[in-house]
Enzyme design. Structure first.
Site, mmCIF file in Angstrom:
data_model
loop_
_atom_site.group_PDB
_atom_site.id
_atom_site.type_symbol
_atom_site.label_atom_id
_atom_site.label_comp_id
_atom_site.label_asym_id
_atom_site.label_seq_id
_atom_site.Cartn_x
_atom_site.Cartn_y
_atom_site.Cartn_z
ATOM 1 N N HIS A 73 0.750 -1.320 -0.031
ATOM 2 C CA HIS A 73 -0.049 0.181 -0.047
ATOM 3 C C HIS A 73 0.984 1.243 -0.016
ATOM 4 C CE1 HIS A 73 -4.301 -1.173 1.387
ATOM 5 N NE2 HIS A 73 -3.712 -2.416 0.214
ATOM 6 N N LYS A 298 1.269 0.607 15.001
ATOM 7 C CA LYS A 298 2.714 0.380 15.364
ATOM 8 C C LYS A 298 3.123 -0.884 16.195
ATOM 9 C CE LYS A 298 4.303 3.533 12.989
ATOM 10 N NZ LYS A 298 4.739 3.135 12.022
ATOM 11 N N TYR A 386 4.259 6.955 9.838
ATOM 12 C CA TYR A 386 3.185 5.828 9.703
ATOM 13 C C TYR A 386 4.258 4.644 8.850
ATOM 14 C CZ TYR A 386 -0.952 3.295 8.408
ATOM 15 O OH TYR A 386 -1.901 2.384 8.449
HETATM 16 P P1 RFL Z 1 2.101 -10.901 22.093
HETATM 17 O O1 RFL Z 1 1.354 -11.223 20.508
HETATM 18 O O2 RFL Z 1 1.148 -10.480 22.966
HETATM 19 O O3 RFL Z 1 2.582 -12.471 22.185
HETATM 20 C C1 RFL Z 1 2.918 -12.586 23.594
HETATM 21 C C2 RFL Z 1 3.019 -14.237 23.656
HETATM 22 O O4 RFL Z 1 3.397 -14.449 25.061
HETATM 23 C C3 RFL Z 1 2.543 -15.424 25.506
HETATM 24 N N1 RFL Z 1 2.628 -15.810 27.108
HETATM 25 C C4 RFL Z 1 3.274 -16.638 27.683
HETATM 26 N N2 RFL Z 1 3.674 -17.546 27.280
HETATM 27 C C5 RFL Z 1 4.574 -18.318 28.226
HETATM 28 N N3 RFL Z 1 4.439 -18.198 29.581
HETATM 29 C C6 RFL Z 1 3.743 -16.865 30.086
HETATM 30 N N4 RFL Z 1 3.464 -16.759 31.056
HETATM 31 C C7 RFL Z 1 3.229 -16.065 28.882
HETATM 32 N N5 RFL Z 1 2.497 -14.982 29.054
HETATM 33 C C8 RFL Z 1 2.147 -14.620 27.732
HETATM 34 C C9 RFL Z 1 1.123 -15.361 24.953
HETATM 35 O O5 RFL Z 1 0.089 -16.277 24.821
HETATM 36 C C10 RFL Z 1 1.439 -14.627 23.573
HETATM 37 O O6 RFL Z 1 1.556 -15.789 22.404
HETATM 38 O O7 RFL Z 1 3.272 -9.943 22.099
HETATM 39 P P2 RFL Z 1 4.504 -9.729 20.892
HETATM 40 O O8 RFL Z 1 5.001 -10.928 20.351
HETATM 41 O O9 RFL Z 1 5.442 -8.682 21.513
HETATM 42 O O10 RFL Z 1 3.557 -9.005 19.659
HETATM 43 C C11 RFL Z 1 3.015 -7.741 19.797
HETATM 44 C C12 RFL Z 1 1.635 -7.550 18.878
HETATM 45 O O11 RFL Z 1 1.075 -8.750 18.996
HETATM 46 C C13 RFL Z 1 1.097 -6.420 19.291
HETATM 47 O O12 RFL Z 1 1.810 -5.223 19.474
HETATM 48 C C14 RFL Z 1 -0.199 -6.063 18.332
HETATM 49 O O13 RFL Z 1 -0.825 -7.114 17.746
HETATM 50 C C15 RFL Z 1 -1.173 -4.915 19.080
HETATM 51 N N6 RFL Z 1 -2.363 -4.985 18.215
HETATM 52 C C16 RFL Z 1 -2.572 -4.199 17.305
HETATM 53 N N7 RFL Z 1 -1.698 -3.727 16.526
HETATM 54 C C17 RFL Z 1 -1.773 -3.043 15.583
HETATM 55 O O14 RFL Z 1 -0.982 -2.209 14.866
HETATM 56 N N8 RFL Z 1 -3.004 -3.150 15.036
HETATM 57 C C18 RFL Z 1 -4.080 -3.842 15.419
HETATM 58 O O15 RFL Z 1 -5.135 -3.736 14.908
HETATM 59 C C19 RFL Z 1 -3.704 -4.485 16.691
HETATM 60 N N9 RFL Z 1 -4.463 -5.135 17.197
HETATM 61 C C20 RFL Z 1 -3.334 -5.719 19.126
HETATM 62 C C21 RFL Z 1 -4.596 -5.836 18.562
HETATM 63 C C22 RFL Z 1 -3.265 -6.119 20.282
HETATM 64 C C23 RFL Z 1 -4.247 -6.829 21.089
HETATM 65 N N10 RFL Z 1 -3.896 -7.268 22.344
HETATM 66 C C24 RFL Z 1 -2.593 -7.469 22.817
HETATM 67 C C25 RFL Z 1 -4.867 -6.942 23.537
HETATM 68 C C26 RFL Z 1 -5.642 -6.565 19.200
HETATM 69 C C27 RFL Z 1 -5.462 -6.772 20.293
HETATM 70 C C28 RFL Z 1 -6.569 -7.613 21.154
HETATM 71 C C1 PHB Z 2 -5.767 -3.731 11.018
HETATM 72 O O1 PHB Z 2 -6.072 -4.560 11.722
HETATM 73 O O2 PHB Z 2 -5.981 -4.092 9.650
HETATM 74 C C2 PHB Z 2 -5.245 -2.369 11.219
HETATM 75 C C3 PHB Z 2 -5.304 -2.075 12.974
HETATM 76 C C4 PHB Z 2 -5.012 -0.889 13.125
HETATM 77 C C5 PHB Z 2 -4.603 0.303 12.087
HETATM 78 C C6 PHB Z 2 -4.380 -0.258 10.803
HETATM 79 C C7 PHB Z 2 -4.897 -1.548 10.256
HETATM 80 O O3 PHB Z 2 -3.863 1.402 12.222
#
Ligand code: RFL
Ligand code: PHB
Length: 395
Positions: A73, A298, A386
Protein backbone atom coordinates in the site's frame (compact mmCIF):
# COMPACT_ATOMS: atom_id res chain seq x y z
CA UNK A 1 16.30 -29.55 33.60
CA UNK A 2 16.80 -28.08 30.13
CA UNK A 3 19.54 -25.60 29.17
CA UNK A 4 19.74 -23.10 26.31
CA UNK A 5 21.61 -19.96 25.32
CA UNK A 6 18.55 -17.73 24.98
CA UNK A 7 15.33 -18.67 26.78
CA UNK A 8 12.41 -16.93 25.09
CA UNK A 9 9.12 -16.56 26.98
CA UNK A 10 6.21 -16.09 24.55
CA UNK A 11 5.56 -17.40 21.06
CA UNK A 12 3.85 -14.32 19.60
CA UNK A 13 5.41 -12.36 16.75
CA UNK A 14 8.34 -11.03 18.82
CA UNK A 15 9.33 -14.37 20.40
CA UNK A 16 9.00 -16.29 17.15
CA UNK A 17 10.88 -13.74 15.04
CA UNK A 18 13.67 -13.56 17.62
CA UNK A 19 14.00 -17.36 17.64
CA UNK A 20 14.26 -17.37 13.83
CA UNK A 21 16.85 -14.57 13.71
CA UNK A 22 18.95 -16.27 16.42
CA UNK A 23 18.74 -19.60 14.60
CA UNK A 24 20.07 -17.94 11.44
CA UNK A 25 22.92 -16.45 13.49
CA UNK A 26 23.80 -19.90 14.89
CA UNK A 27 22.54 -19.13 18.41
CA UNK A 28 20.29 -21.70 20.07
CA UNK A 29 17.09 -20.85 21.90
CA UNK A 30 13.99 -22.43 23.42
CA UNK A 31 10.57 -20.76 23.06
CA UNK A 32 7.96 -21.30 25.79
CA UNK A 33 4.40 -20.44 24.73
CA UNK A 34 1.53 -20.75 27.19
CA UNK A 35 -1.26 -21.25 24.59
CA UNK A 36 -1.78 -23.99 22.03
CA UNK A 37 -0.75 -23.63 18.40
CA UNK A 38 -4.25 -23.10 17.00
CA UNK A 39 -5.02 -20.34 19.48
CA UNK A 40 -1.80 -18.47 18.70
CA UNK A 41 -2.34 -18.83 14.94
CA UNK A 42 -5.96 -17.61 15.00
CA UNK A 43 -5.58 -14.60 17.31
CA UNK A 44 -6.82 -11.58 15.30
CA UNK A 45 -4.62 -8.57 15.74
CA UNK A 46 -2.53 -6.29 13.56
CA UNK A 47 -2.43 -6.05 9.79
CA UNK A 48 0.09 -3.44 8.63
CA UNK A 49 3.82 -4.12 8.23
CA UNK A 50 6.41 -1.39 7.80
CA UNK A 51 9.14 -1.92 5.22
CA UNK A 52 11.63 -2.64 8.04
CA UNK A 53 9.37 -5.39 9.41
CA UNK A 54 9.03 -6.95 5.96
CA UNK A 55 12.84 -6.87 5.63
CA UNK A 56 13.23 -8.53 9.05
CA UNK A 57 10.78 -11.30 8.13
CA UNK A 58 12.65 -11.92 4.89
CA UNK A 59 15.95 -12.05 6.81
CA UNK A 60 14.34 -14.62 9.10
CA UNK A 61 13.46 -16.78 6.09
CA UNK A 62 9.75 -15.94 6.34
CA UNK A 63 9.47 -13.81 3.20
CA UNK A 64 8.16 -16.26 0.65
CA UNK A 65 4.39 -16.23 1.24
CA UNK A 66 4.56 -12.63 2.42
CA UNK A 67 6.05 -11.57 -0.91
CA UNK A 68 3.43 -13.59 -2.79
CA UNK A 69 0.30 -12.66 -0.84
CA UNK A 70 1.13 -9.37 0.93
CA UNK A 71 -0.46 -6.27 -0.59
CA UNK A 72 1.78 -3.23 -0.96
CA UNK A 73 0.00 0.00 0.00
CA UNK A 74 1.35 3.36 -1.06
CA UNK A 75 -0.87 5.54 1.10
CA UNK A 76 -3.85 5.99 3.38
CA UNK A 77 -6.94 8.15 3.19
CA UNK A 78 -7.98 10.59 5.90
CA UNK A 79 -11.67 11.49 6.04
CA UNK A 80 -12.93 14.44 8.03
CA UNK A 81 -15.55 17.14 7.66
CA UNK A 82 -17.16 15.19 4.79
CA UNK A 83 -13.95 15.24 2.73
CA UNK A 84 -11.29 12.71 1.77
CA UNK A 85 -7.57 13.44 1.64
CA UNK A 86 -4.92 10.98 0.47
CA UNK A 87 -1.49 10.70 2.14
CA UNK A 88 0.95 9.55 -0.53
CA UNK A 89 3.73 7.65 1.30
CA UNK A 90 6.37 7.24 -1.47
CA UNK A 91 6.05 10.88 -2.57
CA UNK A 92 6.35 12.17 1.01
CA UNK A 93 9.02 9.78 2.35
CA UNK A 94 11.41 9.27 -0.54
CA UNK A 95 9.87 6.03 -1.75
CA UNK A 96 8.66 4.11 1.30
CA UNK A 97 5.41 2.16 1.56
CA UNK A 98 3.77 -0.44 3.85
CA UNK A 99 2.45 -3.95 3.37
CA UNK A 100 -0.93 -5.40 4.33
CA UNK A 101 -0.28 -8.91 5.65
CA UNK A 102 -2.11 -10.12 8.74
CA UNK A 103 -0.36 -10.91 12.02
CA UNK A 104 -2.09 -14.32 11.96
CA UNK A 105 -0.23 -15.12 8.72
CA UNK A 106 3.12 -13.80 10.04
CA UNK A 107 2.72 -16.05 13.06
CA UNK A 108 1.74 -19.11 10.99
CA UNK A 109 4.77 -18.65 8.72
CA UNK A 110 7.20 -18.27 11.65
CA UNK A 111 5.76 -21.26 13.55
CA UNK A 112 6.02 -23.52 10.50
CA UNK A 113 9.67 -22.52 9.98
CA UNK A 114 10.61 -22.90 13.62
CA UNK A 115 9.00 -26.32 13.95
CA UNK A 116 10.60 -27.36 10.65
CA UNK A 117 14.20 -26.39 11.28
CA UNK A 118 14.59 -24.33 14.44
CA UNK A 119 15.13 -24.96 18.11
CA UNK A 120 12.40 -26.19 20.43
CA UNK A 121 9.10 -24.31 20.42
CA UNK A 122 6.93 -25.64 23.24
CA UNK A 123 3.19 -24.92 23.22
CA UNK A 124 1.12 -25.04 26.41
CA UNK A 125 4.30 -24.23 28.32
CA UNK A 126 3.40 -21.54 30.84
CA UNK A 127 6.22 -19.61 32.51
CA UNK A 128 5.58 -18.70 36.16
CA UNK A 129 8.71 -16.84 37.16
CA UNK A 130 12.17 -15.78 36.09
CA UNK A 131 14.85 -16.14 38.73
CA UNK A 132 18.44 -14.99 38.93
CA UNK A 133 18.25 -12.07 36.47
CA UNK A 134 21.37 -10.62 38.08
CA UNK A 135 23.32 -13.90 37.99
CA UNK A 136 25.05 -15.48 34.97
CA UNK A 137 22.50 -18.37 34.92
CA UNK A 138 18.98 -16.94 34.86
CA UNK A 139 16.24 -19.59 35.14
CA UNK A 140 12.68 -19.79 33.91
CA UNK A 141 10.23 -21.90 35.90
CA UNK A 142 7.36 -23.22 33.79
CA UNK A 143 4.69 -25.88 33.58
CA UNK A 144 4.56 -28.13 30.52
CA UNK A 145 2.21 -31.10 30.11
CA UNK A 146 1.24 -30.81 33.75
CA UNK A 147 4.84 -30.99 35.00
CA UNK A 148 6.90 -28.30 36.70
CA UNK A 149 10.10 -27.67 34.73
CA UNK A 150 13.10 -25.34 34.81
CA UNK A 151 14.94 -23.86 31.84
CA UNK A 152 18.42 -22.57 32.66
CA UNK A 153 19.75 -19.97 30.25
CA UNK A 154 22.61 -17.63 29.46
CA UNK A 155 20.00 -14.97 28.76
CA UNK A 156 16.21 -14.71 29.07
CA UNK A 157 14.03 -12.62 26.77
CA UNK A 158 10.49 -11.77 27.86
CA UNK A 159 8.36 -11.69 24.70
CA UNK A 160 5.31 -12.56 26.75
CA UNK A 161 3.07 -9.60 26.02
CA UNK A 162 1.42 -7.08 28.31
CA UNK A 163 0.23 -9.64 30.89
CA UNK A 164 3.47 -11.64 30.92
CA UNK A 165 5.66 -12.55 33.89
CA UNK A 166 9.10 -11.52 32.59
CA UNK A 167 8.79 -7.88 33.58
CA UNK A 168 8.44 -8.99 37.21
CA UNK A 169 12.17 -9.84 37.02
CA UNK A 170 12.86 -6.09 37.15
CA UNK A 171 13.13 -5.13 40.85
CA UNK A 172 10.71 -2.47 42.02
CA UNK A 173 13.40 0.13 42.57
CA UNK A 174 14.61 -0.30 38.99
CA UNK A 175 11.37 -0.57 37.04
CA UNK A 176 9.55 2.53 35.82
CA UNK A 177 6.13 2.39 34.17
CA UNK A 178 4.48 5.11 32.13
CA UNK A 179 0.91 4.73 31.02
CA UNK A 180 -2.25 6.28 29.69
CA UNK A 181 -5.64 4.78 29.05
CA UNK A 182 -8.12 6.27 26.62
CA UNK A 183 -11.80 6.95 27.36
CA UNK A 184 -13.08 4.73 24.51
CA UNK A 185 -12.58 1.26 22.97
CA UNK A 186 -12.66 -0.23 19.47
CA UNK A 187 -15.20 -2.67 18.11
CA UNK A 188 -13.33 -4.68 15.46
CA UNK A 189 -15.07 -6.83 12.85
CA UNK A 190 -14.05 -9.17 10.05
CA UNK A 191 -16.39 -9.36 7.06
CA UNK A 192 -16.44 -11.70 4.09
CA UNK A 193 -16.66 -8.94 1.54
CA UNK A 194 -14.16 -7.32 -0.81
CA UNK A 195 -13.04 -3.97 0.67
CA UNK A 196 -14.78 -0.98 -0.95
CA UNK A 197 -11.52 1.00 -0.83
CA UNK A 198 -8.04 0.55 -2.31
CA UNK A 199 -6.24 2.01 0.72
CA UNK A 200 -7.00 2.18 4.45
CA UNK A 201 -9.47 4.87 5.51
CA UNK A 202 -9.02 6.68 8.84
CA UNK A 203 -12.20 8.67 9.48
CA UNK A 204 -12.83 11.47 11.97
CA UNK A 205 -16.55 12.10 12.39
CA UNK A 206 -18.92 13.75 14.86
CA UNK A 207 -20.10 10.21 15.71
CA UNK A 208 -16.57 9.02 16.52
CA UNK A 209 -13.67 7.36 14.73
CA UNK A 210 -13.93 4.61 12.10
CA UNK A 211 -11.22 2.66 10.27
CA UNK A 212 -11.50 0.66 7.08
CA UNK A 213 -8.76 -1.96 6.66
CA UNK A 214 -8.53 -5.39 5.07
CA UNK A 215 -7.05 -8.84 5.44
CA UNK A 216 -7.09 -9.86 1.77
CA UNK A 217 -8.76 -8.82 -1.50
CA UNK A 218 -11.91 -10.65 -0.30
CA UNK A 219 -11.92 -9.95 3.48
CA UNK A 220 -12.56 -6.53 5.05
CA UNK A 221 -11.39 -5.56 8.54
CA UNK A 222 -13.29 -2.64 10.03
CA UNK A 223 -13.22 -0.81 13.34
CA UNK A 224 -15.56 1.60 15.15
CA UNK A 225 -14.83 3.73 18.20
CA UNK A 226 -17.29 2.56 20.90
CA UNK A 227 -17.78 3.40 24.61
CA UNK A 228 -15.71 1.50 27.17
CA UNK A 229 -17.69 -1.50 28.41
CA UNK A 230 -19.45 -2.08 25.07
CA UNK A 231 -20.84 -5.60 24.63
CA UNK A 232 -20.41 -6.79 21.00
CA UNK A 233 -23.81 -8.51 21.39
CA UNK A 234 -25.39 -5.03 21.39
CA UNK A 235 -24.04 -4.51 17.87
CA UNK A 236 -26.00 -6.64 15.39
CA UNK A 237 -24.52 -6.63 11.88
CA UNK A 238 -26.95 -4.05 10.44
CA UNK A 239 -26.18 -1.60 13.22
CA UNK A 240 -22.44 -1.96 12.52
CA UNK A 241 -22.84 -1.36 8.78
CA UNK A 242 -25.18 1.62 9.34
CA UNK A 243 -22.73 3.19 11.77
CA UNK A 244 -19.77 2.64 9.44
CA UNK A 245 -21.80 4.24 6.62
CA UNK A 246 -22.54 7.27 8.78
CA UNK A 247 -18.92 7.74 9.89
CA UNK A 248 -17.36 7.22 6.45
CA UNK A 249 -19.91 9.52 4.73
CA UNK A 250 -18.56 12.07 2.25
CA UNK A 251 -20.18 15.12 0.70
CA UNK A 252 -20.36 13.08 -2.52
CA UNK A 253 -22.04 9.64 -2.91
CA UNK A 254 -19.92 6.74 -1.64
CA UNK A 255 -20.93 3.12 -1.01
CA UNK A 256 -19.51 0.74 1.56
CA UNK A 257 -20.04 -2.85 0.40
CA UNK A 258 -21.69 -5.02 3.06
CA UNK A 259 -21.19 -8.73 3.67
CA UNK A 260 -21.46 -11.39 6.36
CA UNK A 261 -19.62 -10.45 9.56
CA UNK A 262 -17.60 -13.45 10.77
CA UNK A 263 -15.99 -12.07 13.97
CA UNK A 264 -16.62 -9.23 16.41
CA UNK A 265 -14.56 -8.15 19.40
CA UNK A 266 -14.01 -5.13 21.60
CA UNK A 267 -10.51 -3.98 22.49
CA UNK A 268 -9.33 -1.35 24.97
CA UNK A 269 -6.95 1.42 23.92
CA UNK A 270 -3.93 1.95 26.08
CA UNK A 271 -0.39 3.36 26.03
CA UNK A 272 2.23 1.82 28.30
CA UNK A 273 6.03 1.75 28.53
CA UNK A 274 8.18 -0.19 31.01
CA UNK A 275 11.74 1.05 31.43
CA UNK A 276 14.47 -0.10 31.30
CA UNK A 277 13.97 -2.92 28.79
CA UNK A 278 16.77 -4.89 30.41
CA UNK A 279 17.82 -5.92 33.88
CA UNK A 280 20.94 -8.08 34.28
CA UNK A 281 20.50 -10.99 31.87
CA UNK A 282 16.76 -10.49 31.33
CA UNK A 283 15.54 -8.47 28.34
CA UNK A 284 12.00 -7.36 27.47
CA UNK A 285 10.75 -7.11 23.88
CA UNK A 286 7.48 -6.22 22.14
CA UNK A 287 4.24 -5.84 24.09
CA UNK A 288 5.99 -7.10 27.25
CA UNK A 289 7.74 -3.72 27.34
CA UNK A 290 5.33 -1.37 25.57
CA UNK A 291 1.76 -1.04 24.34
CA UNK A 292 0.42 1.51 21.87
CA UNK A 293 -3.18 2.18 20.86
CA UNK A 294 -3.63 0.59 17.40
CA UNK A 295 -4.48 3.84 15.56
CA UNK A 296 -0.92 4.23 14.25
CA UNK A 297 -0.50 0.52 13.36
CA UNK A 298 2.76 0.42 15.35
CA UNK A 299 2.41 -2.47 17.86
CA UNK A 300 3.64 -5.33 15.72
CA UNK A 301 6.25 -3.17 14.02
CA UNK A 302 7.77 -2.05 17.32
CA UNK A 303 7.90 -5.68 18.46
CA UNK A 304 9.80 -6.62 15.29
CA UNK A 305 12.22 -3.69 15.67
CA UNK A 306 13.07 -4.70 19.26
CA UNK A 307 14.00 -8.24 18.33
CA UNK A 308 16.01 -7.17 15.27
CA UNK A 309 18.11 -4.95 17.56
CA UNK A 310 18.41 -7.76 20.11
CA UNK A 311 19.35 -10.44 17.57
CA UNK A 312 22.08 -8.17 16.17
CA UNK A 313 23.40 -7.66 19.71
CA UNK A 314 23.50 -11.41 20.48
CA UNK A 315 25.25 -12.02 17.13
CA UNK A 316 27.86 -9.39 17.96
CA UNK A 317 28.48 -11.01 21.35
CA UNK A 318 28.87 -14.43 19.75
CA UNK A 319 31.10 -13.26 16.89
CA UNK A 320 33.37 -10.76 18.65
CA UNK A 321 32.76 -11.18 22.36
CA UNK A 322 31.66 -7.55 22.56
CA UNK A 323 28.59 -6.72 24.67
CA UNK A 324 28.43 -3.16 23.33
CA UNK A 325 25.17 -3.58 21.40
CA UNK A 326 23.64 -5.67 24.17
CA UNK A 327 24.45 -2.95 26.70
CA UNK A 328 22.89 -0.34 24.41
CA UNK A 329 19.73 -2.45 23.78
CA UNK A 330 17.31 -0.69 26.13
CA UNK A 331 18.35 2.86 25.17
CA UNK A 332 18.41 1.99 21.45
CA UNK A 333 14.89 0.54 21.51
CA UNK A 334 13.38 3.17 23.78
CA UNK A 335 14.16 5.96 21.28
CA UNK A 336 12.01 4.23 18.66
CA UNK A 337 9.43 3.19 21.24
CA UNK A 338 8.82 6.73 22.47
CA UNK A 339 8.58 8.06 18.90
CA UNK A 340 5.91 5.43 18.18
CA UNK A 341 4.19 6.16 21.51
CA UNK A 342 3.91 9.80 20.56
CA UNK A 343 2.71 9.08 17.02
CA UNK A 344 0.10 6.57 18.22
CA UNK A 345 -1.12 9.02 20.85
CA UNK A 346 -1.25 11.78 18.24
CA UNK A 347 -3.24 9.70 15.74
CA UNK A 348 -5.58 8.46 18.47
CA UNK A 349 -6.30 11.82 20.06
CA UNK A 350 -6.61 13.63 16.70
CA UNK A 351 -9.08 11.15 15.19
CA UNK A 352 -11.28 10.01 18.12
CA UNK A 353 -14.03 11.91 19.91
CA UNK A 354 -13.46 11.95 23.65
CA UNK A 355 -16.89 11.69 25.37
CA UNK A 356 -16.00 14.79 27.40
CA UNK A 357 -14.70 16.73 24.41
CA UNK A 358 -15.78 20.37 24.00
CA UNK A 359 -16.70 21.92 20.62
CA UNK A 360 -13.48 23.94 20.95
CA UNK A 361 -11.42 20.73 21.06
CA UNK A 362 -13.25 19.34 18.04
CA UNK A 363 -12.34 22.49 16.10
CA UNK A 364 -8.69 21.99 17.10
CA UNK A 365 -8.79 18.40 15.75
CA UNK A 366 -10.29 19.58 12.47
CA UNK A 367 -7.71 22.35 12.20
CA UNK A 368 -4.92 19.78 12.68
CA UNK A 369 -6.40 17.50 10.01
CA UNK A 370 -6.81 20.48 7.67
CA UNK A 371 -3.15 21.33 8.26
CA UNK A 372 -2.11 17.78 7.25
CA UNK A 373 -4.30 18.04 4.13
CA UNK A 374 -2.87 21.39 3.06
CA UNK A 375 0.80 21.34 4.11
CA UNK A 376 3.35 19.01 2.55
CA UNK A 377 5.44 19.32 5.73
CA UNK A 378 2.60 18.25 8.01
CA UNK A 379 1.65 15.38 5.68
CA UNK A 380 5.29 14.26 5.45
CA UNK A 381 5.51 14.15 9.25
CA UNK A 382 2.53 11.77 9.34
CA UNK A 383 3.78 9.69 6.40
CA UNK A 384 7.30 9.27 7.83
CA UNK A 385 5.96 8.08 11.15
CA UNK A 386 3.40 5.75 9.59
CA UNK A 387 5.72 4.17 7.02
CA UNK A 388 8.49 3.94 9.66
CA UNK A 389 12.25 4.28 9.55
CA UNK A 390 14.86 1.60 8.88
CA UNK A 391 15.82 -0.19 12.11
CA UNK A 392 19.07 1.22 13.43
CA UNK A 393 18.70 4.59 11.66
CA UNK A 394 17.06 5.94 14.81
CA UNK A 395 19.78 4.61 17.09
P1 RFL B 1 1.93 -10.95 21.90
O1 RFL B 1 1.40 -11.04 20.51
O2 RFL B 1 0.99 -10.52 22.97
O3 RFL B 1 2.56 -12.35 22.26
C1 RFL B 1 2.89 -12.70 23.58
C2 RFL B 1 2.86 -14.20 23.67
O4 RFL B 1 3.29 -14.60 24.96
C3 RFL B 1 2.44 -15.62 25.43
N1 RFL B 1 2.53 -15.60 26.91
C4 RFL B 1 3.20 -16.51 27.63
N2 RFL B 1 3.88 -17.62 27.25
C5 RFL B 1 4.46 -18.38 28.24
N3 RFL B 1 4.37 -18.06 29.56
C6 RFL B 1 3.68 -16.96 29.97
N4 RFL B 1 3.59 -16.66 31.26
C7 RFL B 1 3.06 -16.12 28.98
N5 RFL B 1 2.34 -14.99 29.02
C8 RFL B 1 2.03 -14.69 27.76
C9 RFL B 1 1.07 -15.26 24.88
O5 RFL B 1 0.19 -16.36 24.79
C10 RFL B 1 1.46 -14.74 23.50
O6 RFL B 1 1.46 -15.76 22.51
O7 RFL B 1 3.18 -9.95 21.97
P2 RFL B 1 4.35 -9.68 20.91
O8 RFL B 1 4.91 -10.96 20.39
O9 RFL B 1 5.25 -8.71 21.56
O10 RFL B 1 3.62 -9.02 19.65
C11 RFL B 1 3.06 -7.75 19.75
C12 RFL B 1 1.80 -7.65 18.88
O11 RFL B 1 1.01 -8.81 19.03
C13 RFL B 1 0.99 -6.43 19.25
O12 RFL B 1 1.81 -5.29 19.40
C14 RFL B 1 -0.08 -6.03 18.26
O13 RFL B 1 -0.87 -7.10 17.82
C15 RFL B 1 -0.95 -4.96 18.93
N6 RFL B 1 -2.31 -4.97 18.42
C16 RFL B 1 -2.54 -4.37 17.25
N7 RFL B 1 -1.54 -3.70 16.64
C17 RFL B 1 -1.77 -3.11 15.48
O14 RFL B 1 -0.85 -2.51 14.93
N8 RFL B 1 -3.03 -3.19 14.89
C18 RFL B 1 -4.06 -3.87 15.47
O15 RFL B 1 -5.14 -3.93 14.92
C19 RFL B 1 -3.85 -4.48 16.69
N9 RFL B 1 -4.84 -5.14 17.29
C20 RFL B 1 -3.34 -5.61 19.11
C21 RFL B 1 -4.60 -5.71 18.51
C22 RFL B 1 -3.14 -6.16 20.38
C23 RFL B 1 -4.18 -6.75 21.08
N10 RFL B 1 -3.94 -7.20 22.43
C24 RFL B 1 -2.61 -7.49 22.88
C25 RFL B 1 -4.88 -7.07 23.45
C26 RFL B 1 -5.63 -6.36 19.16
C27 RFL B 1 -5.44 -6.90 20.45
C28 RFL B 1 -6.61 -7.61 21.09
C1 PHB C 1 -5.75 -3.71 10.98
O1 PHB C 1 -6.07 -4.50 11.87
O2 PHB C 1 -5.82 -4.00 9.77
C2 PHB C 1 -5.30 -2.35 11.37
C3 PHB C 1 -5.39 -1.94 12.68
C4 PHB C 1 -4.97 -0.67 13.03
C5 PHB C 1 -4.47 0.18 12.06
C6 PHB C 1 -4.38 -0.23 10.75
C7 PHB C 1 -4.80 -1.50 10.40
O3 PHB C 1 -4.08 1.43 12.39
Amino acid sequence: MRHTTVGIIGGGPSGLLLARLLHRAGIDSVVLESRDRTYVEQRQRAGILEQATVDALRAAGAGERLDREGLVHHGIELRFDGRAHRIDFPALTGGRSVMVYAQTEVVKDLIALQLGEGGPLLFEAQAHAVEGADTDRPRVHYTHQGREQTLTCEYVVGCDGFHGVAKDALPEGVRRSYERSYPYSWLGVLADVAPSYDELIYAHSPRGFALGSLRSPSVSRLYLQVPIGTDPADWPDERIWDELDARFALGTPWTLRRGPITAKSVLPLRSHVTEPMRYGRVFLAGDAAHIVPPTGAKGLNLAAADVVVLARAFAQLKDSGSAELLDAYSATCLRRVWRAEHFSYFMTSTLHTDPGQSPFETRLQLSQLERIASSGHAAAELAENYAGLPIGSDA
